[in-house]
Design a protein around this motif. Structure first.
Motif, PDB file in Angstrom:
ATOM      1  N   THR A  88       0.832  -1.201   0.000  1.00  0.00           N
ATOM      2  CA  THR A  88       0.000   0.000   0.000  1.00  0.00           C
ATOM      3  C   THR A  88       0.864   1.246   0.000  1.00  0.00           C
ATOM      4  OG1 THR A  88      -0.127  -0.081   2.422  1.00  0.00           O
ATOM      5  CG2 THR A  88      -1.929  -1.082   1.203  1.00  0.00           C
ATOM      6  N   ALA A  89       0.393   2.275  -0.672  1.00  0.00           N
ATOM      7  CA  ALA A  89       1.089   3.561  -0.675  1.00  0.00           C
ATOM      8  C   ALA A  89       0.821   4.290   0.646  1.00  0.00           C
ATOM      9  CB  ALA A  89       0.611   4.408  -1.843  1.00  0.00           C
ATOM     10  N   SER A  90       1.817   5.037   1.098  1.00  0.00           N
ATOM     11  CA  SER A  90       1.676   5.855   2.302  1.00  0.00           C
ATOM     12  C   SER A  90       1.393   7.294   1.886  1.00  0.00           C
ATOM     13  CB  SER A  90       2.955   5.795   3.140  1.00  0.00           C
ATOM     14  OG  SER A  90       3.209   4.475   3.571  1.00  0.00           O
ATOM     15  N   VAL A  91       0.294   7.838   2.328  1.00  0.00           N
ATOM     16  CA  VAL A  91      -0.085   9.203   1.972  1.00  0.00           C
ATOM     17  C   VAL A  91      -0.250  10.025   3.243  1.00  0.00           C
ATOM     18  CG1 VAL A  91      -1.262   8.372  -0.090  1.00  0.00           C
ATOM     19  CG2 VAL A  91      -2.578   8.788   1.977  1.00  0.00           C
ATOM     20  N   MET A  92      -0.201  11.358   3.055  1.00  0.00           N
ATOM     21  CA  MET A  92      -0.327  12.259   4.201  1.00  0.00           C
ATOM     22  C   MET A  92      -1.777  12.695   4.353  1.00  0.00           C
ATOM     23  SD  MET A  92       3.230  14.417   4.181  1.00  0.00           S
ATOM     24  CE  MET A  92       3.179  14.963   2.466  1.00  0.00           C
ATOM     25  N   ALA A  93      -2.306  12.533   5.557  1.00  0.00           N
ATOM     26  CA  ALA A  93      -3.688  12.892   5.856  1.00  0.00           C
ATOM     27  C   ALA A  93      -3.708  13.604   7.204  1.00  0.00           C
ATOM     28  CB  ALA A  93      -4.566  11.655   5.895  1.00  0.00           C
ATOM     29  N   VAL A  94      -4.297  14.762   7.236  1.00  0.00           N
ATOM     30  CA  VAL A  94      -4.409  15.547   8.473  1.00  0.00           C
ATOM     31  C   VAL A  94      -5.847  15.452   8.945  1.00  0.00           C
ATOM     32  CG1 VAL A  94      -4.222  17.839   9.493  1.00  0.00           C
ATOM     33  CG2 VAL A  94      -2.559  17.105   7.768  1.00  0.00           C
TER      34      VAL A  94
ATOM     35  N   GLU B 268       8.450   8.988  -1.560  1.00  0.00           N
ATOM     36  CA  GLU B 268       8.311   7.549  -1.836  1.00  0.00           C
ATOM     37  C   GLU B 268       6.916   7.068  -1.444  1.00  0.00           C
ATOM     38  OE1 GLU B 268      10.537   6.525   2.408  1.00  0.00           O
ATOM     39  OE2 GLU B 268      11.455   5.946   0.494  1.00  0.00           O
ATOM     40  N   ASN B 269       6.407   6.151  -2.224  1.00  0.00           N
ATOM     41  CA  ASN B 269       5.079   5.607  -1.942  1.00  0.00           C
ATOM     42  C   ASN B 269       5.090   4.589  -0.814  1.00  0.00           C
ATOM     43  OD1 ASN B 269       3.418   6.996  -3.794  1.00  0.00           O
ATOM     44  ND2 ASN B 269       4.254   5.776  -5.461  1.00  0.00           N
ATOM     45  N   ASN B 270       6.176   3.849  -0.682  1.00  0.00           N
ATOM     46  CA  ASN B 270       6.256   2.837   0.357  1.00  0.00           C
ATOM     47  C   ASN B 270       7.722   2.600   0.678  1.00  0.00           C
ATOM     48  OD1 ASN B 270       6.452   0.138   1.634  1.00  0.00           O
ATOM     49  ND2 ASN B 270       4.258   0.020   1.219  1.00  0.00           N
ATOM     50  N   SER B 271       8.106   2.857   1.926  1.00  0.00           N
ATOM     51  CA  SER B 271       9.519   2.751   2.311  1.00  0.00           C
ATOM     52  C   SER B 271      10.017   1.313   2.300  1.00  0.00           C
ATOM     53  CB  SER B 271       9.717   3.347   3.709  1.00  0.00           C
ATOM     54  OG  SER B 271       8.917   2.664   4.662  1.00  0.00           O
ATOM     55  N   GLU B 272       9.081   0.320   2.309  1.00  0.00           N
ATOM     56  CA  GLU B 272       9.485  -1.090   2.328  1.00  0.00           C
ATOM     57  C   GLU B 272       9.442  -1.731   0.950  1.00  0.00           C
ATOM     58  OE1 GLU B 272       7.944  -3.623   5.303  1.00  0.00           O
ATOM     59  OE2 GLU B 272       7.724  -2.052   6.807  1.00  0.00           O
TER      60      GLU B 272
ATOM     61  N   GLY C 229       7.526   2.877  -6.294  1.00  0.00           N
ATOM     62  CA  GLY C 229       7.960   4.155  -6.843  1.00  0.00           C
ATOM     63  C   GLY C 229       7.717   5.351  -5.945  1.00  0.00           C
ATOM     64  N   LYS C 230       7.664   6.535  -6.579  1.00  0.00           N
ATOM     65  CA  LYS C 230       7.457   7.795  -5.867  1.00  0.00           C
ATOM     66  C   LYS C 230       6.317   8.568  -6.524  1.00  0.00           C
ATOM     67  CE  LYS C 230      12.288   8.314  -4.401  1.00  0.00           C
ATOM     68  NZ  LYS C 230      13.465   9.217  -4.354  1.00  0.00           N
TER      69      LYS C 230
ATOM     70  N   LYS D  42       7.616  16.103   6.517  1.00  0.00           N
ATOM     71  CA  LYS D  42       7.854  14.877   5.766  1.00  0.00           C
ATOM     72  C   LYS D  42       8.126  15.183   4.291  1.00  0.00           C
ATOM     73  CE  LYS D  42       7.565  10.444   4.579  1.00  0.00           C
ATOM     74  NZ  LYS D  42       8.584   9.447   4.914  1.00  0.00           N
ATOM     75  N   GLY D  43       9.322  14.786   3.816  1.00  0.00           N
ATOM     76  CA  GLY D  43       9.658  14.950   2.411  1.00  0.00           C
ATOM     77  C   GLY D  43       9.886  16.372   1.974  1.00  0.00           C
TER      78      GLY D  43
END
Length: 557
Positions: free
Chosen positions: A338-344, A366-370, A375-376, A412-413
């Motif tokens: 799964t992609a990691s996204v920023m959500a507030v 990056e979409n997933n650090s593992e 990709g990004k 982040k990023g």
């Protein structure tokens, strides 16, 4: 699918097969009643039957036990087929219906009558209960038990022809009213029901009981092993009696396994129906329910459910497994895909005073650090952003490594920012805005090696944020006990915090491209799924599937 050997039934059946009891291939079946939706306990039963069949190169059948027109509906039939396929246990062409065997069941009943093994009984349900006896006292023979074969054949024919009202007469097996097994005390084989059947219409007004129809249907389909949950163990003698009295060769064998329960949820179809009918949940697909529909809508994957069931192995009796084990299987499945996204979720406005007014940068994240293969993506960054409200404290403790007056954090990023001022509402004193400065030399990926900061927080650009409502779920029940009263009042059992809705959350633009049922990780908040029922073009809705870390507790089996 991988077949594990960690199941007591595999050992038991392997020993039985050494004697070559069948001259046909292995064949198992899952026989649901089409009067409700499948749940996690159903998935365990399906898995047990499906995997055993495939372990021995055999076939797996889905057969609907549709012999009660008062409760059944094509809606449930379609849902069960869809759920099985979604789970990965596709029966292919092997989908059957008990109602298609009506004539064979009827002829089997005729054979029992002709052999003096069944009779038509006029006792009312209340009288039949009284005649049945107790666990410590034998039952009493029905006054209609000794009718002649000819009279029973005539009466049963009239039952079939619709000459008697609903529930006025039944056909019973003639076995032993003094048997220590209550199921063998002349059980009912057929009852009268004048109702339209979803499949056969008004062709029949008599319908067989499950205990009678089931072994006959197994024999018709060439089932070798009828694998049932543990509550059917006391029914096995009747299953074998029917097959024996009908003189069927190489009869199928019934074997039992344990029933699966999960902490914090109910898996009884009756109790699930009460929760839905009482309005305690949002239908059969409510993400707090253990129905396959609910789990799917919440965001569980079929791979995680299959992995969970395989890890449990064989359950011999009734078992309650900690739901944390299911959640662990889900995390293991989601973390690398799964992609990691920023959500507030609870936004606090931040203005970066020294950032150019009209500038928008696209920062690669990056979409997933593992999993580098994912990709990004490019995330827009601008002068005004939002952060989590609890990522700022005016008077933080020593171990608080996020934003505070005069303190720096990394976005982040993106960049380091320093809090210079907090703007407050003059009436309430609530902080409405932070004014910060950024250091352009600290851009992520720039090779900056100067000062360090301990905290990294997530953010979204105000001009590019996507609004969404976020549903946060906790266990539905306060405890494992269920209401003991007759009216199904669940008000004292429901966790009032089982659902918390956070409105108008702000998500990075990427979240707006997600399709229903697509899963993502929200940084620090957990894994989430785009809701397939409530999301609209105007407003996205996300369900929290599970937190990021295991709240592992030892399971009980």
């Amino acid at each position: 699918m991988e077949i594990t050997n960690d199941h007591f039934l595999y050992d038991l059946i392997a020993k039985e097969l050494e004697a070559n009891p069948f001259g046909r291939p292995m064949c198992t079946r899952f026989p649901p009643e089409p009067n409700g939706y499948l749940h996690i306990g159903s998935a365990y039963a399906i898995h047990t039957n499906y995997m055993l069949a495939h372990k021995y190169g055999g076939a797996f059948h889905l057969r609907f036990d549709d012999t009660n027109p008062l409760k059944e509906d094509i809606e449930y039939v379609n849902a069960i087929i869809e759920d099985l396929k979604w789970l990965g246990y596709d029966p292919g062409e092997c989908i059957f219906y008990g109602s298609d065997y009506s004539e064979t069941n009827y002829n089997a009943a005729i054979k029992l009558i002709e052999r003096g093994k069944a009779y038509v009984c006029y006792l009312s349900p209340e009288q039949m209960t009284s005649y049945r006896g107790t666990l410590t006292e034998p039952g009493t023979n029905s006054p209609y038990r000794d009718r002649s074969v000819e009279e029973n054949l005539e009466l049963f024919g009239k039952m079939k022809n619709g000459d008697f009202p609903t529930a006025s007469k039944v056909l019973r097996a003639k076995i032993d009213m003094s048997s220590p097994n209550m199921n063998m005390r002349d059980p009912v084989l057929y009852r009268i029901i004048h109702a339209e059947h979803y499949r056969t219409g008004s062709d029949w007004c008599i319908y067989p009981m499950y205990d009678f129809a089931h072994p006959i249907q197994d024999a018709i389909e060439g089932i070798t092993y009828s694998l049932c949950s543990i509550e059917f163990k006391d029914h096995r003698p009747l299953y074998e009696w029917v097959l024996r009295e009908l003189e069927l060769e190489e009869p199928p064998r019934q074997r039992e396994f344990g029933r699966l329960n999960l902490t914090g949820v109910v898996t009884s179809k009756r109790f699930l129906r009460e929760l839905v009918a009482g309005g305690y949940v949002d239908g059969w697909d409510d993400p707090r329910l253990p129905t396959i529909r609910g789990l799917r809508r919440r965001g569980f994957t079929p791979e995680s459910i299959r992995s969970f069931i395989a890890d449990i192995g064989g359950i011999r009796t009734q078992a309650t497994v900690d739901i944390a084990m299911l959640e662990h299987s889900l995390r293991q499945d989601l973390k690398a895909k799964t992609a990691s996204v920023m959500a507030v979720l609870r936004p606090l406005k931040v203005v970066i005073t020294n950032y150019p007014d009209d500038t928008v940068e696209l920062l690669p994240i990056e979409n997933n650090s593992e999993n580098e293969a994912l990709g990004k993506r490019e995330v827009p960054f601008s002068k005004t952003i939002y952060i989590e409200r609890d990522d700022y404290m005016e008077q933080p403790p020593g171990d608080f490594h996020r934003l505070a007056p005069g303190k720096e954090v990394r976005l982040k990023g993106a960049y380091f920012i320093r809090c210079e001022e907090a703007v407050k509402d003059p009436d309430t004193g609530e902080i409405t805005e932070l004014r910060c400065t950024y250091d352009p030399l600290t851009k992520s990926g720039s090779g900056f090696t100067g000062r360090k900061v301990k905290g990294t927080i997530h953010w979204v650009s105000a001009a590019h944020a996507v609004r969404a409502d976020v549903f946060l779920y906790e266990p539905l029940l306060l405890h494992q006990d269920v209401p003991s009263d007759e009216d199904g009042d669940w008000s004292g059992s429901i966790n009032p915090d089982s659902l918390v809705v956070v409105y108008d959350c702000l998500l990075e633009a990427f979240a707006g491209t997600l399709k229903p049922e697509q899963k993502v990780q929200f940084f620090r908040h957990g894994y989430f799924c785009a809701d397939s029922k409530l999301s609209t073009d105007e407003k996205l809705v996300f369900n929290r599937i599970v937190l990021l870390k295991d709240s592992w507790r030892k399971r009980t089996t």
